[in-house]
Design a protein around this motif. Structure first.
Motif, PDB file in Angstrom:
ATOM      1  N   LEU A   9       0.858  -1.182   0.000  1.00 15.31           N
ATOM      2  CA  LEU A   9       0.000   0.000   0.000  1.00 15.31           C
ATOM      3  C   LEU A   9       0.894   1.232   0.000  1.00 15.31           C
ATOM      4  CD1 LEU A   9      -3.141   0.659   2.180  1.00 15.31           C
ATOM      5  CD2 LEU A   9      -1.300   2.342   2.111  1.00 15.31           C
ATOM      6  N   ALA A  10       0.701   2.090  -0.990  1.00 16.20           N
ATOM      7  CA  ALA A  10       1.426   3.358  -1.056  1.00 16.20           C
ATOM      8  C   ALA A  10       0.429   4.480  -0.836  1.00 16.20           C
ATOM      9  CB  ALA A  10       2.110   3.510  -2.406  1.00 16.20           C
ATOM     10  N   ALA A  11       0.703   5.354   0.110  1.00 16.21           N
ATOM     11  CA  ALA A  11      -0.191   6.471   0.416  1.00 16.21           C
ATOM     12  C   ALA A  11       0.582   7.781   0.318  1.00 16.21           C
ATOM     13  CB  ALA A  11      -0.791   6.314   1.804  1.00 16.21           C
ATOM     14  N   ASP A  12      -0.108   8.809  -0.169  1.00 11.20           N
ATOM     15  CA  ASP A  12       0.526  10.114  -0.338  1.00 11.20           C
ATOM     16  C   ASP A  12      -0.495  11.189  -0.006  1.00 11.20           C
ATOM     17  OD1 ASP A  12       1.291  12.444  -2.680  1.00 11.20           O
ATOM     18  OD2 ASP A  12       2.873  11.690  -1.402  1.00 11.20           O
ATOM     19  N   MET A  13      -0.054  12.246   0.648  1.00 11.59           N
ATOM     20  CA  MET A  13      -0.942  13.341   1.033  1.00 11.59           C
ATOM     21  C   MET A  13      -1.085  14.330  -0.103  1.00 11.59           C
ATOM     22  SD  MET A  13      -0.489  15.730   4.373  1.00 11.59           S
ATOM     23  CE  MET A  13      -1.023  17.439   4.372  1.00 11.59           C
ATOM     24  N   ALA A  14      -2.319  14.606  -0.510  1.00 16.36           N
ATOM     25  CA  ALA A  14      -2.574  15.546  -1.609  1.00 16.36           C
ATOM     26  C   ALA A  14      -2.383  16.979  -1.132  1.00 16.36           C
ATOM     27  CB  ALA A  14      -4.000  15.353  -2.131  1.00 16.36           C
ATOM     28  N   GLY A  15      -1.751  17.807  -1.977  1.00 14.88           N
ATOM     29  CA  GLY A  15      -1.589  19.229  -1.660  1.00 14.88           C
ATOM     30  C   GLY A  15      -0.687  19.505  -0.486  1.00 14.88           C
ATOM     31  N   ARG A  91      -8.143  20.897   4.298  1.00 13.21           N
ATOM     32  CA  ARG A  91      -8.325  19.459   4.466  1.00 13.21           C
ATOM     33  C   ARG A  91      -7.051  18.664   4.181  1.00 13.21           C
ATOM     34  NH1 ARG A  91     -14.309  18.390   1.671  1.00 13.21           N
ATOM     35  NH2 ARG A  91     -15.475  19.635   3.209  1.00 13.21           N
ATOM     36  N   ILE A  92      -6.802  17.690   5.030  1.00 11.58           N
ATOM     37  CA  ILE A  92      -5.740  16.723   4.780  1.00 11.58           C
ATOM     38  C   ILE A  92      -6.389  15.505   4.138  1.00 11.58           C
ATOM     39  CG2 ILE A  92      -4.132  15.120   5.878  1.00 11.58           C
ATOM     40  CD1 ILE A  92      -3.424  17.294   7.851  1.00 11.58           C
ATOM     41  N   GLU A  93      -5.993  15.195   2.891  1.00  2.00           N
ATOM     42  CA  GLU A  93      -6.578  14.095   2.140  1.00  2.00           C
ATOM     43  C   GLU A  93      -5.461  13.262   1.514  1.00  2.00           C
ATOM     44  OE1 GLU A  93     -10.721  15.708   0.390  1.00  2.00           O
ATOM     45  OE2 GLU A  93      -9.021  16.972  -0.137  1.00  2.00           O
ATOM     46  N   PHE A  94      -5.739  11.992   1.297  1.00  6.21           N
ATOM     47  CA  PHE A  94      -4.719  11.074   0.794  1.00  6.21           C
ATOM     48  C   PHE A  94      -5.152  10.420  -0.515  1.00  6.21           C
ATOM     49  CE2 PHE A  94      -4.335  11.141   5.416  1.00  6.21           C
ATOM     50  CZ  PHE A  94      -2.992  11.450   5.575  1.00  6.21           C
ATOM     51  N   ARG A  95      -4.162  10.063  -1.317  1.00  2.00           N
ATOM     52  CA  ARG A  95      -4.341   9.132  -2.428  1.00  2.00           C
ATOM     53  C   ARG A  95      -3.707   7.816  -2.008  1.00  2.00           C
ATOM     54  NH1 ARG A  95      -2.569  13.852  -5.181  1.00  2.00           N
ATOM     55  NH2 ARG A  95      -4.115  14.694  -6.648  1.00  2.00           N
ATOM     56  N   ILE A  96      -4.345   6.692  -2.360  1.00  2.00           N
ATOM     57  CA  ILE A  96      -3.800   5.387  -1.980  1.00  2.00           C
ATOM     58  C   ILE A  96      -3.764   4.472  -3.196  1.00  2.00           C
ATOM     59  CG2 ILE A  96      -4.191   3.297  -0.610  1.00  2.00           C
ATOM     60  CD1 ILE A  96      -5.356   4.994   1.582  1.00  2.00           C
ATOM     61  N   GLY A  97      -2.645   3.775  -3.379  1.00  2.00           N
ATOM     62  CA  GLY A  97      -2.501   2.765  -4.414  1.00  2.00           C
ATOM     63  C   GLY A  97      -2.107   1.435  -3.782  1.00  2.00           C
TER      64      GLY A  97
END
Length: 588
Positions: A9-15, A91-97
């Protein structure tokens, strides 16, 4: 080096860069809070292992694809709920792959094509969304109840072959719900309330900050109560220093209730007045005033805010109850069903509990995503479980736990959810777990009288009754209209603190006592050496509970310290509620 098949699982914070530029310290603090309270526990719960973290992202290894997707769905859904009251730009939001493939493990790091693909597809995920490869989608298709949307083959940077990708559908995502699903959900019609800016009546411009700060603090504290819809500060402050017609303001802001007040300084004292108005009927529901010595303006602000925030929700709920009693609508919405169920629950009879169960089940059916209703269904079932008003206690207990898990998954920021979880775990003698949920409830809403009094109750069970007394009395100050049972909690705390006179005085505030309360009063008189009074209350115990036995009674309590158990046992024996010989027989 070690090579094996694993889900990554790779997660990254948008913006991230934009947020850091706008508020570096605040962004770091909020991200850390999300990690501690949500992300790391979700990873641990789903048996994941954090391999690497960066400032704005992480790589996590799971041995099971199902666990990886369940973790991702939980994080994204709960982040959406956490962001519901946060302005878009903060907002703190994430993308997940997520990818399944052969991974190379070396010195606590991971490498290989499987890792690279996970990192690349994470960049293609929607903000707040989840993107997975075909290998992942195939594995979860028949195992998890999630929507899977085919995105087709995509070319990824530095990956020679096209990769077939899928999107995991989340509640409220771009994936459209069917008409049947959309029709099955009804919004919760919570009572709405607006707090108008308090007027500075002092003639002292320096007091303006106090009036504005008080208003803002009240709005913030009321917003913690998930059973209310609180109009934002930006909307209410439009009416600062303007004459306002109650009905017009309510109509423009969509509010049922309106709070207004004033601040007046006189010499070394300050007076705050506040009133709650039913805006629809233009009727005053509640008013109060607070006179304080002007030693510490900020301490006064905190004290008055706490008192108002603790009292107002109860006054709103009482007004709603009166409205329901008058109208008796044929088709109540979810909130109204839940409210009516609470009223019946507080009456604490078999018949009322049964009716409360029916109403709260209807609330859940009207809105399956109403966390508050799920939490209260657990509470109402818990009442039946504690009093033995159910045929299969094991089945009911399983339902209670399932409802609380559902409520927690839907909204882990509802203080009532954690409050009820704490109460259930106390009844199951899991005091460590109860303490976690109690502290969480207290952090979410420190001025909620039911949470505050329960803190005192829990401290008493843990062997710290003196602290418990302070918390219970604080709850009474927060809500002068508190339920009568607060006196019972206070009496039990004083007894555990060996303060028998104060304990008796607290129990005497009750209009009627059950056998449990009579038992505590009997034990108090037993320790005081008043044989006549002790015997009278012991007789009341036996009249109300003919099968009463000391050991079976003690088994229903939740003391962590054996000395507290022995203290109550000796008091009951001294009172004549049971002899040492009878106690031994009951224990066999």
């Amino acid at each position: 080096m070690e090579q094996r098949l694993a889900a990554v699982l790779a997660a990254d914070m948008a913006g991230y860069s934009r947020l850091m530029e706008a508020d570096e310290a605040g962004t770091i603090a909020r991200l850390r809070t999300h990690r501690i309270e949500l992300i790391d526990p979700a990873i641990a719960k789903n048996k994941g292992r954090i391999i690497k973290t960066t400032g704005d992202g992480m790589l996590v290894e799971f041995q099971s694809v199902t666990d990886a997707v369940k973790c991702a769905v939980e994080v994204q859904q709960r982040m959406r709920r956490r962001n519901s009251d946060v302005p878009q730009e903060r907002r703190i939001e994430f993308r997940i792959g997520i990818n399944l493939g052969d991974i190379i493990f070396e010195e606590d790091d991971i490498f290989g094509d499987g890792v690279n693909i996970a990192a690349r597809i994470e960049q293609l995920a929607d903000v707040g969304g989840i993107c997975v490869t075909a290998a992942v989608a195939t594995q979860i298709a028949d195992r998890l109840d999630v929507l899977i949307e085919d995105l087709g083959e995509k070319t990824l940077k530095n990956i020679s072959r096209p990769v077939h990708l899928f999107r995991i559908g989340l509640e409220g995502s771009a994936l459209p719900a069917s008409a049947e699903e959309a029709g099955a959900k009804r919004p919760v019609a919570k009572p709405s309330i607006v707090v108008l800016p308090f007027n500075n009546m002092s003639g002292d411009p320096d007091q303006e900050f106090f009036a504005d700060g008080l208003t803002e603090d009240i709005i913030t504290e009321l917003s913690r109560r998930h059973e209310l819809f609180v109009i934002s500060r930006n909307s209410s402050f439009v009416y600062k220093n303007q004459p306002a017609n109650v009905r017009e303001v309510a109509e423009k802001l969509g509010a049922q209730y309106l709070v207004e007040g004033s601040v007046r300084k006189s010499g070394e004292r300050v007076r705050v007045t506040v009133q709650l108005i039913d805006a629809i009927n233009d009727a005053h529901i509640w008013a109060d005033k607070f006179d304080r010595k002007l030693d510490d303006i900020f301490a006064i602000q905190d004290e008055v805010t706490a008192a108002i925030a603790a009292t107002l929700p109860g006054r709103v709920e009482a007004a709603q109850r009166d409205h329901l009693a008058r109208t008796k609508p044929a088709n109540m919405a979810a909130y109204e069903c839940a409210l009516a169920a609470k009223v019946l629950h507080h009456r604490a009879t078999v018949a009322d509990n049964k009716q409360a169960q029916s109403l709260i089940e209807r609330a859940v059916a009207l809105d399956p995503n109403y966390a508050h209703a799920h939490a209260w269904r657990a509470c109402i079932l818990g009442q039946a479980w504690v009093h033995g008003w159910c045929e299969d206690k094991d089945a009911v207990w399983a339902e209670i736990i399932a409802e609380l898990e559902r409520a927690l998954a839907l909204d882990d920021n509802d203080a009532d959810v954690h409050r009820i979880l704490a109460a259930v775990h106390v009844n199951n003698n899991a005091l460590t777990t109860a303490r976690y949920h109690q502290e969480r409830a207290l952090a979410l809403n420190p001025n909620y009288d039911l949470v505050v009094v329960q803190q005192g109750e829990l401290l008493t069970w843990l062997g710290r009754p003196e602290e418990g007394i302070d918390w219970i009395r604080k709850a009474m100050r927060l809500n002068p209209h508190h339920p009568e049972r607060f006196w019972s909690h206070l009496g039990k705390a004083h007894f555990a603190a060996r303060q028998y006179g104060e304990a008796i005085e607290a129990f005497m505030h009750l209009t009627a006592m059950d056998h449990v309360q009579h038992a505590f009063v009997a034990a108090c008189y037993g320790w005081l050496g008043d044989a006549i009074a002790a015997s009278a209350h012991a007789d009341k115990v036996k009249a109300l509970a003919p099968d009463f036995g000391i050991e079976s009674f003690l088994a229903t309590l939740h003391y962590a310290q054996e000395t507290d158990v022995e203290h109550l046992r000796e008091g009951l024996v001294k009172a004549g509620a049971g002899s040492p010989a009878a106690t031994d027989v009951a224990a066999q």
